[in-house]
Design a protein around this motif. Structure first.
Motif, PDB file in Angstrom:
ATOM      1  N   MET A   8      33.276  83.838  17.828  1.00  0.00           N
ATOM      2  CA  MET A   8      33.744  82.531  17.366  1.00  0.00           C
ATOM      3  C   MET A   8      34.932  82.672  16.410  1.00  0.00           C
ATOM      4  O   MET A   8      35.897  81.905  16.471  1.00  0.00           O
ATOM      5  CB  MET A   8      32.606  81.772  16.675  1.00  0.00           C
ATOM      6  N   ILE A   9      34.860  83.662  15.524  1.00  0.00           N
ATOM      7  CA  ILE A   9      35.977  83.904  14.609  1.00  0.00           C
ATOM      8  C   ILE A   9      37.243  84.205  15.398  1.00  0.00           C
ATOM      9  O   ILE A   9      38.326  83.677  15.097  1.00  0.00           O
ATOM     10  CB  ILE A   9      35.638  85.051  13.632  1.00  0.00           C
ATOM     11  N   HIS A  89      29.809  68.735  13.528  1.00  0.00           N
ATOM     12  CA  HIS A  89      30.042  69.746  14.561  1.00  0.00           C
ATOM     13  C   HIS A  89      29.486  69.291  15.907  1.00  0.00           C
ATOM     14  O   HIS A  89      30.130  69.418  16.943  1.00  0.00           O
ATOM     15  CB  HIS A  89      29.391  71.072  14.165  1.00  0.00           C
ATOM     16  N   THR A  90      28.256  68.739  15.875  1.00  0.00           N
ATOM     17  CA  THR A  90      27.575  68.381  17.117  1.00  0.00           C
ATOM     18  C   THR A  90      27.542  66.885  17.378  1.00  0.00           C
ATOM     19  O   THR A  90      27.329  66.465  18.516  1.00  0.00           O
ATOM     20  CB  THR A  90      26.121  68.879  17.080  1.00  0.00           C
ATOM     21  N   GLU A 130      30.165  75.842  19.083  1.00  0.00           N
ATOM     22  CA  GLU A 130      29.634  76.947  18.295  1.00  0.00           C
ATOM     23  C   GLU A 130      28.472  77.625  19.021  1.00  0.00           C
ATOM     24  O   GLU A 130      27.572  76.954  19.544  1.00  0.00           O
ATOM     25  CB  GLU A 130      29.146  76.441  16.929  1.00  0.00           C
ATOM     26  N   ARG A 131      28.475  78.953  19.011  1.00  0.00           N
ATOM     27  CA  ARG A 131      27.382  79.725  19.593  1.00  0.00           C
ATOM     28  C   ARG A 131      26.650  80.547  18.530  1.00  0.00           C
ATOM     29  O   ARG A 131      25.705  81.264  18.852  1.00  0.00           O
ATOM     30  CB  ARG A 131      27.901  80.624  20.713  1.00  0.00           C
ATOM     31  N   SER A 132      27.105  80.462  17.304  1.00  0.00           N
ATOM     32  CA  SER A 132      26.451  81.111  16.177  1.00  0.00           C
ATOM     33  C   SER A 132      26.023  80.025  15.195  1.00  0.00           C
ATOM     34  O   SER A 132      26.713  79.011  15.042  1.00  0.00           O
ATOM     35  CB  SER A 132      27.412  82.086  15.488  1.00  0.00           C
ATOM     36  N   VAL A 137      34.549  78.194  13.878  1.00  0.00           N
ATOM     37  CA  VAL A 137      35.684  77.624  14.603  1.00  0.00           C
ATOM     38  C   VAL A 137      35.685  76.094  14.539  1.00  0.00           C
ATOM     39  O   VAL A 137      36.750  75.480  14.482  1.00  0.00           O
ATOM     40  CB  VAL A 137      35.697  78.134  16.066  1.00  0.00           C
ATOM     41  N   SER A 138      34.516  75.470  14.510  1.00  0.00           N
ATOM     42  CA  SER A 138      34.493  74.006  14.428  1.00  0.00           C
ATOM     43  C   SER A 138      35.021  73.530  13.082  1.00  0.00           C
ATOM     44  O   SER A 138      35.593  72.437  12.981  1.00  0.00           O
ATOM     45  CB  SER A 138      33.085  73.468  14.671  1.00  0.00           C
TER      46      SER A 138
END
Length: 315
Positions: A8-9, A89-90, A130-132, A137-138
């Motif tokens: 993500m970074i 974010h979501t 986001e996957r973490s 990133v968001s």
């Protein structure tokens, strides 16, 4: 094997360049002329709200950052001449949904900033997913969008070119983060900065807590000086963000005092940081994300699962 946090970074330069191509003019028109803009978010999103509200105020637009829970439960109903920017974010967390509904019921203009899978129909959708559980990133994408909105509303100089410049800065920081010298603290870690760097200090502390379970706190220099510094000592680490940006010299003085008490102190300065203090926070934040990633590896934690066990039931 790379963690999702690392992936993500690394996505952030591309995400910022995609954000720079967004046309936010119609969303800015919804907000134009509002007597006050409430910029609302929770946790990491609230840090974005703080920086966004400060940027709008700098451009002469009256704005205030409000935590989602406060806006949902404790603030008076917004008036018809006000507006809301909701950062989520979501787009699905309970207080974000309450804020969204409250704005709709009040009939005030509402602009959201959310990830592309949020289903948030009033939102500017960022190219992020986001996957973490340590969100990165968001956050920087939301800062890019807020910069675009502020530039449309108030000519703040944080438009597409500035966001593309931030992407270049982030790419440079990822290539040479300069965090290897920072070891995890024996006890606790504090981060300190002035003005917008104080907000970035709080965001960096949150990433360290989430990713590596380190006791970390972020402060503006004045708050750290006036009482908060009392428990810190030789078992603790202080990270000082851009002391040269503090024209009053307080941040540097706090660093000197910490060193005198035996606290291990590190200074993070970007030799080519953006002259715009808002845009400079994007690369500064990514450097702290990379510190969180490194600290997680050294502590042996999983940075992608910030909330485990019984704690899941209360978030």
């Amino acid at each position: 094997m790379p963690t999702q946090l690392e992936r993500m970074i690394e996505q952030q330069p591309a995400a910022l360049r995609a954000v720079a191509e967004l046309d936010v003019s119609a969303y800015a028109d919804r907000l134009r002329g509002a007597s006050r803009i409430h910029v609302v978010g929770t946790g990491t999103s609230f840090h974005a709200a703080e920086l966004g509200a400060e940027l709008l105020e700098r451009g002469g637009v009256h704005a205030v950052a409000v935590p989602s829970a406060d806006f949902a439960r404790w603030r008076p109903e917004p008036t018809a001449d006000e507006a809301v920017i909701l950062i989520s974010h979501t787009g699905t967390t309970p207080y974000a949904l309450t804020v969204r509904e409250r704005a709709r019921v009040s009939g005030v203009p509402l602009v959201g900033i959310a990830g592309e899978r949020s289903g948030f129909s009033e939102a500017i959708l960022t190219p992020t997913h986001e996957r973490s559980e340590t969100y990165t990133v968001s956050y920087t994408a939301a800062l890019g969008v807020l910069g675009l909105l502020a530039n449309e509303l108030a000519g703040t100089g944080t438009g597409p070119d500035a966001v593309r410049g931030a992407a270049d800065d982030v790419e440079r920081v990822i290539a040479a983060p300069d965090v290897e010298r920072v070891a995890p603290p024996r006890r606790a870690l504090a981060l300190v900065g002035s003005g917008p760097w104080g907000v970035t200090a709080r965001e960096g502390a949150l990433k360290l807590r989430e990713s590596s379970h380190v006791l970390a706190e972020g402060f503006d220099a004045e708050r750290l000086l006036h009482g908060a510094a009392v428990p810190y000592g030789s078992d603790d680490v202080l990270i000082v963000l851009e002391p040269a940006a503090d024209e009053d010299g307080l941040t540097g003085a706090v660093a000197a005092a910490a060193e005198a008490t035996g606290m291990t102190t590190f200074v993070f300065e970007d030799p080519v940081r953006s002259p715009d203090p808002y845009i400079a926070q994007i690369a500064a934040t990514v450097r702290l994300q990379l510190l969180a990633l490194q600290t997680s590896a050294r502590q042996g934690t999983n940075p992608d699962k910030a909330i485990v066990g019984d704690r899941k039931s209360v978030v």
